[in-house]
Design a protein around this motif. Structure first.
Motif, PDB file in Angstrom:
ATOM      1  N   SER A   1       0.838  -1.209   0.000  1.00 35.82           N
ATOM      2  CA  SER A   1       0.000   0.000   0.000  1.00 35.82           C
ATOM      3  C   SER A   1       0.867   1.251   0.000  1.00 35.82           C
ATOM      4  O   SER A   1       0.590   2.218  -0.720  1.00 35.82           O
ATOM      5  N   GLN A   2       1.931   1.229   0.815  1.00 35.27           N
ATOM      6  CA  GLN A   2       2.858   2.363   0.833  1.00 35.27           C
ATOM      7  C   GLN A   2       3.542   2.516  -0.518  1.00 35.27           C
ATOM      8  O   GLN A   2       3.720   3.630  -1.007  1.00 35.27           O
ATOM      9  N   TYR A   3       3.918   1.408  -1.126  1.00 34.02           N
ATOM     10  CA  TYR A   3       4.532   1.437  -2.455  1.00 34.02           C
ATOM     11  C   TYR A   3       3.588   2.114  -3.450  1.00 34.02           C
ATOM     12  O   TYR A   3       4.002   2.978  -4.233  1.00 34.02           O
ATOM     13  N   LEU A   4       2.306   1.734  -3.398  1.00 35.99           N
ATOM     14  CA  LEU A   4       1.327   2.336  -4.304  1.00 35.99           C
ATOM     15  C   LEU A   4       1.143   3.825  -4.032  1.00 35.99           C
ATOM     16  O   LEU A   4       1.064   4.630  -4.961  1.00 35.99           O
ATOM     17  N   GLN A   5       1.063   4.202  -2.751  1.00 33.20           N
ATOM     18  CA  GLN A   5       0.878   5.613  -2.411  1.00 33.20           C
ATOM     19  C   GLN A   5       2.073   6.450  -2.847  1.00 33.20           C
ATOM     20  O   GLN A   5       1.923   7.585  -3.288  1.00 33.20           O
ATOM     21  N   GLN A   6       3.266   5.903  -2.726  1.00 28.72           N
ATOM     22  CA  GLN A   6       4.481   6.651  -3.064  1.00 28.72           C
ATOM     23  C   GLN A   6       4.768   6.653  -4.551  1.00 28.72           C
ATOM     24  O   GLN A   6       5.274   7.636  -5.080  1.00 28.72           O
ATOM     25  N   ASN A   7       4.470   5.561  -5.251  1.00 28.22           N
ATOM     26  CA  ASN A   7       4.894   5.420  -6.643  1.00 28.22           C
ATOM     27  C   ASN A   7       3.753   5.305  -7.645  1.00 28.22           C
ATOM     28  O   ASN A   7       3.980   5.482  -8.843  1.00 28.22           O
ATOM     29  N   GLY A   8       2.565   4.980  -7.172  1.00 27.20           N
ATOM     30  CA  GLY A   8       1.459   4.688  -8.090  1.00 27.20           C
ATOM     31  C   GLY A   8       1.088   5.837  -9.001  1.00 27.20           C
ATOM     32  O   GLY A   8       0.996   5.666 -10.219  1.00 27.20           O
ATOM     33  N   ALA A   9       0.883   7.026  -8.435  1.00 23.96           N
ATOM     34  CA  ALA A   9       0.458   8.169  -9.251  1.00 23.96           C
ATOM     35  C   ALA A   9       1.500   8.519 -10.299  1.00 23.96           C
ATOM     36  O   ALA A   9       1.174   8.761 -11.464  1.00 23.96           O
ATOM     37  N   GLU A  10       2.756   8.521  -9.897  1.00 22.47           N
ATOM     38  CA  GLU A  10       3.827   8.846 -10.847  1.00 22.47           C
ATOM     39  C   GLU A  10       3.902   7.799 -11.956  1.00 22.47           C
ATOM     40  O   GLU A  10       4.054   8.128 -13.130  1.00 22.47           O
ATOM     41  N   PHE A  11       3.778   6.529 -11.585  1.00 23.88           N
ATOM     42  CA  PHE A  11       3.833   5.472 -12.585  1.00 23.88           C
ATOM     43  C   PHE A  11       2.657   5.591 -13.553  1.00 23.88           C
ATOM     44  O   PHE A  11       2.827   5.454 -14.769  1.00 23.88           O
ATOM     45  N   ILE A  12       1.465   5.871 -13.020  1.00 24.71           N
ATOM     46  CA  ILE A  12       0.281   6.035 -13.869  1.00 24.71           C
ATOM     47  C   ILE A  12       0.488   7.199 -14.831  1.00 24.71           C
ATOM     48  O   ILE A  12       0.218   7.097 -16.025  1.00 24.71           O
ATOM     49  N   ARG A  13       0.988   8.335 -14.306  1.00 19.49           N
ATOM     50  CA  ARG A  13       1.226   9.505 -15.164  1.00 19.49           C
ATOM     51  C   ARG A  13       2.253   9.194 -16.250  1.00 19.49           C
ATOM     52  O   ARG A  13       2.068   9.564 -17.414  1.00 19.49           O
ATOM     53  N   ASN A  14       3.339   8.530 -15.881  1.00 17.10           N
ATOM     54  CA  ASN A  14       4.369   8.188 -16.872  1.00 17.10           C
ATOM     55  C   ASN A  14       3.803   7.274 -17.955  1.00 17.10           C
ATOM     56  O   ASN A  14       4.072   7.474 -19.141  1.00 17.10           O
ATOM     57  N   MET A  15       3.019   6.266 -17.549  1.00 21.83           N
ATOM     58  CA  MET A  15       2.429   5.360 -18.527  1.00 21.83           C
ATOM     59  C   MET A  15       1.406   6.087 -19.397  1.00 21.83           C
ATOM     60  O   MET A  15       1.330   5.854 -20.605  1.00 21.83           O
ATOM     61  N   ALA A  16       0.619   6.969 -18.799  1.00 22.02           N
ATOM     62  CA  ALA A  16      -0.371   7.740 -19.569  1.00 22.02           C
ATOM     63  C   ALA A  16       0.338   8.630 -20.588  1.00 22.02           C
ATOM     64  O   ALA A  16      -0.072   8.691 -21.756  1.00 22.02           O
ATOM     65  N   ASN A  17       1.400   9.301 -20.164  1.00 17.78           N
ATOM     66  CA  ASN A  17       2.167  10.148 -21.086  1.00 17.78           C
ATOM     67  C   ASN A  17       2.776   9.313 -22.201  1.00 17.78           C
ATOM     68  O   ASN A  17       2.752   9.707 -23.368  1.00 17.78           O
ATOM     69  N   HIS A  18       3.315   8.166 -21.840  1.00 14.34           N
ATOM     70  CA  HIS A  18       3.944   7.295 -22.828  1.00 14.34           C
ATOM     71  C   HIS A  18       2.941   6.846 -23.898  1.00 14.34           C
ATOM     72  O   HIS A  18       3.287   6.698 -25.059  1.00 14.34           O
ATOM     73  N   HIS A  19       1.694   6.642 -23.492  1.00 12.92           N
ATOM     74  CA  HIS A  19       0.653   6.180 -24.410  1.00 12.92           C
ATOM     75  C   HIS A  19      -0.281   7.305 -24.850  1.00 12.92           C
ATOM     76  O   HIS A  19      -1.369   7.040 -25.369  1.00 12.92           O
ATOM     77  N   ASN A  20       0.137   8.558 -24.605  1.00 13.59           N
ATOM     78  CA  ASN A  20      -0.645   9.742 -24.995  1.00 13.59           C
ATOM     79  C   ASN A  20      -2.084   9.676 -24.475  1.00 13.59           C
ATOM     80  O   ASN A  20      -3.044   9.918 -25.199  1.00 13.59           O
ATOM     81  N   ARG A  21      -2.213   9.342 -23.207  1.00 15.57           N
ATOM     82  CA  ARG A  21      -3.526   9.275 -22.556  1.00 15.57           C
ATOM     83  C   ARG A  21      -3.624  10.398 -21.524  1.00 15.57           C
ATOM     84  O   ARG A  21      -2.641  10.736 -20.871  1.00 15.57           O
ATOM     85  N   ALA A  22      -4.805  10.933 -21.367  1.00 14.61           N
ATOM     86  CA  ALA A  22      -5.031  11.966 -20.359  1.00 14.61           C
ATOM     87  C   ALA A  22      -5.692  11.306 -19.144  1.00 14.61           C
ATOM     88  O   ALA A  22      -6.793  10.779 -19.238  1.00 14.61           O
ATOM     89  N   ILE A  23      -4.997  11.320 -18.027  1.00 16.39           N
ATOM     90  CA  ILE A  23      -5.514  10.742 -16.786  1.00 16.39           C
ATOM     91  C   ILE A  23      -5.467  11.839 -15.726  1.00 16.39           C
ATOM     92  O   ILE A  23      -4.403  12.373 -15.435  1.00 16.39           O
ATOM     93  N   ASP A  24      -6.632  12.179 -15.169  1.00 12.10           N
ATOM     94  CA  ASP A  24      -6.632  13.228 -14.142  1.00 12.10           C
ATOM     95  C   ASP A  24      -6.327  12.634 -12.770  1.00 12.10           C
ATOM     96  O   ASP A  24      -6.293  11.429 -12.583  1.00 12.10           O
ATOM     97  N   ARG A  25      -6.079  13.504 -11.793  1.00 15.34           N
ATOM     98  CA  ARG A  25      -5.680  13.073 -10.440  1.00 15.34           C
ATOM     99  C   ARG A  25      -6.753  12.213  -9.787  1.00 15.34           C
ATOM    100  O   ARG A  25      -6.445  11.257  -9.081  1.00 15.34           O
ATOM    101  N   GLU A  26      -8.018  12.549 -10.019  1.00 13.19           N
ATOM    102  CA  GLU A  26      -9.105  11.786  -9.409  1.00 13.19           C
ATOM    103  C   GLU A  26      -9.111  10.352  -9.943  1.00 13.19           C
ATOM    104  O   GLU A  26      -9.269   9.398  -9.192  1.00 13.19           O
ATOM    105  N   TYR A  27      -8.894  10.195 -11.234  1.00  9.93           N
ATOM    106  CA  TYR A  27      -8.875   8.873 -11.837  1.00  9.93           C
ATOM    107  C   TYR A  27      -7.656   8.082 -11.367  1.00  9.93           C
ATOM    108  O   TYR A  27      -7.744   6.873 -11.140  1.00  9.93           O
ATOM    109  N   GLU A  28      -6.511   8.773 -11.197  1.00 13.32           N
ATOM    110  CA  GLU A  28      -5.317   8.124 -10.636  1.00 13.32           C
ATOM    111  C   GLU A  28      -5.662   7.523  -9.283  1.00 13.32           C
ATOM    112  O   GLU A  28      -5.320   6.389  -8.984  1.00 13.32           O
TER     113      GLU A  28
END
Length: 188
Positions: free
Chosen positions: A104-131
């Protein structure tokens, strides 16, 4: 002549600023329209299911099932049920609680950044609420995934040390989270 250039550049700069504000406004309006359309359509859609190897999306608001193969999807309802009904009211073992806290701590610390990086890599728009929704959905699935990898490790090596077991489970689930999110962004 110098004054004419200054005036011209100033007017050009003002025009560019106006265009920039218009673009930002149009992007916001487009996002609002897409959100409104999605909400309007969601009342008529009872269930959408996408199957991508280890991924199942059950709701439009972002349920993400990590680590499932297509054959597992047929039995998805059974995953959350305890194997032993007598122990269903008891607390999970301390080792599971420790792993769940760590992951859970791993997800809280790294999850949002990983989601943003993957979204950017795939040209997807993901807002903070969806993260946040994605992270919460993954967090809810951690207990079942811990049990799954513990059983898998013990089947492969019955004499595995507790520390090795802990490391194996944590590593497998972290990899699974990253792999599933990458696949999700690729196919979203």
């Amino acid at each position: 002549m110098h004054g004419d250039w200054t005036t011209y550049l100033n007017e050009l700069h003002q025009y560019m600023k106006k265009q920039e504000r218009m673009i930002i406004d149009l992007e916001k309006r487009l996002f609002d329209l897409e959100s409104a359309t999605q909400k309007a359509n969601s009342t008529t859609i009872e269930k959408i299911e996408y199957n991508f190897d280890q991924l199942k999306i059950e709701r439009l608001d972002g349920t993400l099932h990590i680590g499932l193969s297509p054959s597992d999807l047929a039995n998805i309802e059974d995953l959350g049920l305890p194997k032993n009904p007598a122990s269903s009211s008891s607390q999970p073992p301390l080792s599971h609680q420790k792993l769940q806290t760590e992951l859970s701590q791993y997800l809280q610390q790294n999850g949002a950044e990983f989601i943003r990086n993957m979204a950017n890599h795939h040209n997807r728009a993901i807002d903070r609420e969806y993260e946040s929704v994605l992270i919460q959905d993954i967090t809810k699935q951690l207990p079942e995934r811990i049990v799954y990898y513990e059983q898998k490790a013990l089947q492969e090596n019955k004499n595995i040390a507790d520390e090795q077991l802990h490391h194996y489970i944590a590593t497998q689930i972290k990899h699974e989270i990253q792999q599933s999110l990458a696949k999700y962004m690729e196919n979203e």
